[in-house]
Design an enzyme around this catalytic site. Sequence first.
Site, mmCIF file in Angstrom:
data_model
loop_
_atom_site.group_PDB
_atom_site.id
_atom_site.type_symbol
_atom_site.label_atom_id
_atom_site.label_comp_id
_atom_site.label_asym_id
_atom_site.label_seq_id
_atom_site.Cartn_x
_atom_site.Cartn_y
_atom_site.Cartn_z
ATOM 1 N N THR A 31 0.843 -1.193 0.000
ATOM 2 C CA THR A 31 0.000 0.000 0.000
ATOM 3 C C THR A 31 0.878 1.242 0.000
ATOM 4 O O THR A 31 1.636 1.479 0.934
ATOM 5 C CB THR A 31 -0.946 -0.009 1.203
ATOM 6 N N ALA A 182 -5.729 -9.497 7.845
ATOM 7 C CA ALA A 182 -4.501 -9.582 8.645
ATOM 8 C C ALA A 182 -4.153 -8.251 9.302
ATOM 9 O O ALA A 182 -4.869 -7.261 9.190
ATOM 10 C CB ALA A 182 -3.339 -10.031 7.742
ATOM 11 N N TYR A 185 -6.200 -5.075 11.232
ATOM 12 C CA TYR A 185 -7.289 -4.294 10.646
ATOM 13 C C TYR A 185 -8.634 -4.941 11.016
ATOM 14 O O TYR A 185 -8.691 -5.847 11.841
ATOM 15 C CB TYR A 185 -7.077 -4.149 9.144
ATOM 16 N N ARG A 232 -6.119 -13.319 3.457
ATOM 17 C CA ARG A 232 -4.843 -13.034 4.123
ATOM 18 C C ARG A 232 -5.097 -12.912 5.621
ATOM 19 O O ARG A 232 -6.040 -12.243 6.048
ATOM 20 C CB ARG A 232 -4.233 -11.737 3.598
ATOM 21 N N ARG A 323 9.209 -5.550 -0.571
ATOM 22 C CA ARG A 323 10.097 -4.408 -0.787
ATOM 23 C C ARG A 323 11.044 -4.552 -1.975
ATOM 24 O O ARG A 323 11.303 -3.562 -2.669
ATOM 25 C CB ARG A 323 10.875 -4.122 0.500
#
Length: 353
Positions: A31, A182, A185, A232, A323
């Site tokens: 995100t 996950a 949240y 997830r 990443r």
Amino acid sequence: MSKTVEINKFLEPAKLGEWNLQSHVAMAPLTRCFADLDTGIVGEDVVEYYRKRAADGVGLIITEGIVISQRGRGNPGVSGLYSNEQIAAWKKVTDAVHAEGGTIVAQIWHVGRLSHHELTGGVAPLAPSAIQAQGDVSRLGKPFSMPEEMSEQDIQQVLDQYAQAAQNALAAGFDGVEIHGANGYLIDQFNTDLTNQRTDRYGGDLKQRLTFMKEVIRTVIDVVGTKRTIIRFSAMKVDNLAYMWEDPEQAIATFMDAFKEVGVTNIHLSIVDFTQVVANGMTLNQLVRKYWDKVIIGVGSITPQIAEDALQEGLIDLAAIGRPLIANPDYVHRVKNGMTLEDYDVQQLFTLV
């Protein structure tokens, strides 16, 4: 794990359910908050960002978190999938990915209590219980607001929003949906005793607390189908990275039973370190595989070698890369040709390449 296995399967095409993928490389949901601040509409820079990864040979692209409603927002600049304009903008992304032979699923998301009333339309964030999170909202720099405990009516409205978001994802041309359950949240807030102190059917022991998650999954599968749905889940929370279940193996077994009950076929366990041993001499992914014989997407600082070994062992079916795919838009090309990967720099979060 062995250090001598060549990087082969990781780069080979994969067949998962209805998806014919260019490789066993998945793009983890990253995100980036590059949508319009007011409308949640993604622009041409986001189209190009995903197109490049598809052109490079990424097998399954899982998008950044896309919120299902304004009240589900947790950061400035997150994208949405609840207006016609948002759908049209994401259609440009999916068209570009498909033109490159790629496959892309929308990660649909509701942050629950991890928000601020300035982001949720001036109303309190929603949560299973009225327990305020500690810390500040990322990119906003203001403390998390006190949430409002969800009523049965609120829960049904959010379930309807998940169903609509799944329908909107199909309208936008996505090949499937990942449910973000996950990282602390909304769905995970129901799953966790720290944030769920309800005494109705949505509260209780872990098995009972998974009720809301199961209802969301059923709702999405009814729209998209099980073979195009991913769930997830995780122990860790963005506001509590050190959190771990008291009995990880029992927790994993309970989650797997819940997934089997509602007909899940694709799961994605979110962890920081794929290789970390957590219980009984096993990693979380090893525990998952002990109780689960369907598709597993692995993630957690996975190198090409770790990915290859895990795929060869049958521990996972896809390896999600995070990443390194920010730092290397040509990640697959570099791995395939034995080239050095560029190191991730946190400053890269603020530009799309």
